[in-house]
Design a protein around this motif. Structure first.
Motif, PDB file in Angstrom:
ATOM      1  N   TYR A   1      43.951  56.819  49.402  1.00  0.00           N
ATOM      2  CA  TYR A   1      44.519  58.115  49.087  1.00  0.00           C
ATOM      3  C   TYR A   1      45.264  57.985  47.709  1.00  0.00           C
ATOM      4  O   TYR A   1      46.046  56.851  47.505  1.00  0.00           O
ATOM      5  CB  TYR A   1      45.471  58.483  50.131  1.00  0.00           C
ATOM      6  CG  TYR A   1      44.432  58.745  51.382  1.00  0.00           C
ATOM      7  CD1 TYR A   1      44.423  59.957  51.461  1.00  0.00           C
ATOM      8  CD2 TYR A   1      44.362  58.035  52.659  1.00  0.00           C
ATOM      9  CE1 TYR A   1      43.314  60.713  52.680  1.00  0.00           C
ATOM     10  CE2 TYR A   1      43.726  58.198  53.747  1.00  0.00           C
ATOM     11  CZ  TYR A   1      43.023  59.670  53.928  1.00  0.00           C
ATOM     12  OH  TYR A   1      42.565  59.977  54.881  1.00  0.00           O
TER      13      TYR A   1
ATOM     14  N   GLY B   1      48.406  63.137  50.559  1.00  0.00           N
ATOM     15  CA  GLY B   1      47.836  62.242  49.824  1.00  0.00           C
ATOM     16  C   GLY B   1      46.185  62.862  49.920  1.00  0.00           C
ATOM     17  O   GLY B   1      45.902  63.566  50.752  1.00  0.00           O
TER      18      GLY B   1
ATOM     19  N   PHE C   1      42.194  61.926  48.920  1.00  0.00           N
ATOM     20  CA  PHE C   1      41.016  60.916  48.831  1.00  0.00           C
ATOM     21  C   PHE C   1      39.709  61.582  48.615  1.00  0.00           C
ATOM     22  O   PHE C   1      39.442  62.660  49.715  1.00  0.00           O
ATOM     23  CB  PHE C   1      40.771  59.802  49.863  1.00  0.00           C
ATOM     24  CG  PHE C   1      39.435  59.136  49.891  1.00  0.00           C
ATOM     25  CD1 PHE C   1      39.550  58.125  48.978  1.00  0.00           C
ATOM     26  CD2 PHE C   1      38.489  59.335  50.578  1.00  0.00           C
ATOM     27  CE1 PHE C   1      38.202  57.362  48.881  1.00  0.00           C
ATOM     28  CE2 PHE C   1      37.387  58.543  50.554  1.00  0.00           C
ATOM     29  CZ  PHE C   1      37.221  57.645  49.543  1.00  0.00           C
TER      30      PHE C   1
END
Length: 259
Positions: A98, A122, A124
């Motif tokens: 992340y 975060g 990803f």
């Protein structure tokens, strides 16, 4: 990076299926923690390009004044900002992929005001599917952490059905466009306007920075959680929390004014 491994000892545990990490500052190496943290703090308040431009155009004293003018002056706001900075740095270095794509404190309304909304998100992006996964983060910083503070953080994570709020994601998307990262901004807009966010693509991170050990409180919070989201708890414990926070901001100012 804040180089946590250089000045903290880490202890990891599983609580059910959930992850808990407590990092404890080594008494003899807290100066290293001050130095490492002070090195990254300015970039959370102003972009590296902005600081370099000010240095090039105006010289060292004015660039130092730019940095100092963005730093909070109250102990409470410094503490809260540092909790968010540590969470952002931990995500970048230790979350397994992340990244917090913007440094949110750069857009504060006033240096002595706390920002609203999720502390850190975060993100990803799966390299195969290009779909986004989110780490919804609530950061708390206290000289003496209490169960109530941890419970408040848990309640904030549960807002908006446990998903990152549309307002927070729209804010990130707009800032990414300004920074020239149109592809990630488009991916965020796609989940907001087209795909939606499945619960399986969201993990909660409850992050604390405190002068007392958060271990029992974080484990208790994980032990009583019965929701659908994967949970992480991470706590940094530094004896002399207030002195440590003050030393970091003093070091930032000293570094900025160093000839």
């Amino acid at each position: 990076m804040a180089q946590f491994n250089d000045w903290c000892d880490s202890n990891d545990e599983l609580v059910g299926n959930h992850f808990c990490r407590v990092m404890t500052g080594r008494v003899g190496q807290l100066v290293a923690g001050v130095d490492a943290t002070a090195a990254v703090v300015p970039g959370h308040y102003a972009s590296e390009e902005h600081l370099a431009r000010a240095l090039r155009r105006l010289g060292k004293p004015q660039a130092a004044a730019l940095i100092e003018g963005k730093l909070p002056t109250t102990k409470a706001i410094r503490s809260g900002d540092l909790g968010e900075i540590f969470a952002t740095e931990w995500i970048a270095a230790h979350s397994g992929g992340y990244q917090a794509p913007i440094k949110r404190l750069r857009w504060k309304d006033h240096r002595n005001m706390a920002m609203r909304g999720e502390d850190v998100i975060g993100i990803f992006q799966d390299p195969q599917t290009l779909r986004l996964h989110f780490l919804k983060t609530e950061a708390k910083s206290r000289a003496s952490l209490t169960t109530k503070v941890v419970n408040d953080a848990r309640a904030n994570l549960e807002k908006d059905g446990g998903l990152p709020s549309a307002h927070a994601l729209s804010f990130i998307s707009a800032r990414l466009l300004e920074l020239g990262n149109g592809s990630l901004a488009d991916a965020i807009d796609d989940v907001l306007l087209k795909y939606g966010i499945p619960a399986a693509h969201v993990t909660h991170l409850l992050f604390t920075f405190s002068g007392n050990s958060p271990k029992s409180m974080l484990k208790a919070s994980l032990g009583t959680y019965s929701g659908m989201f994967k949970q992480w708890c991470v706590g940094i414990h530094v004896d002399g929390h207030a002195v440590f926070v003050g030393a970091i901001y003093d070091k930032v100012i000293a570094n900025a004014n160093h000839p």
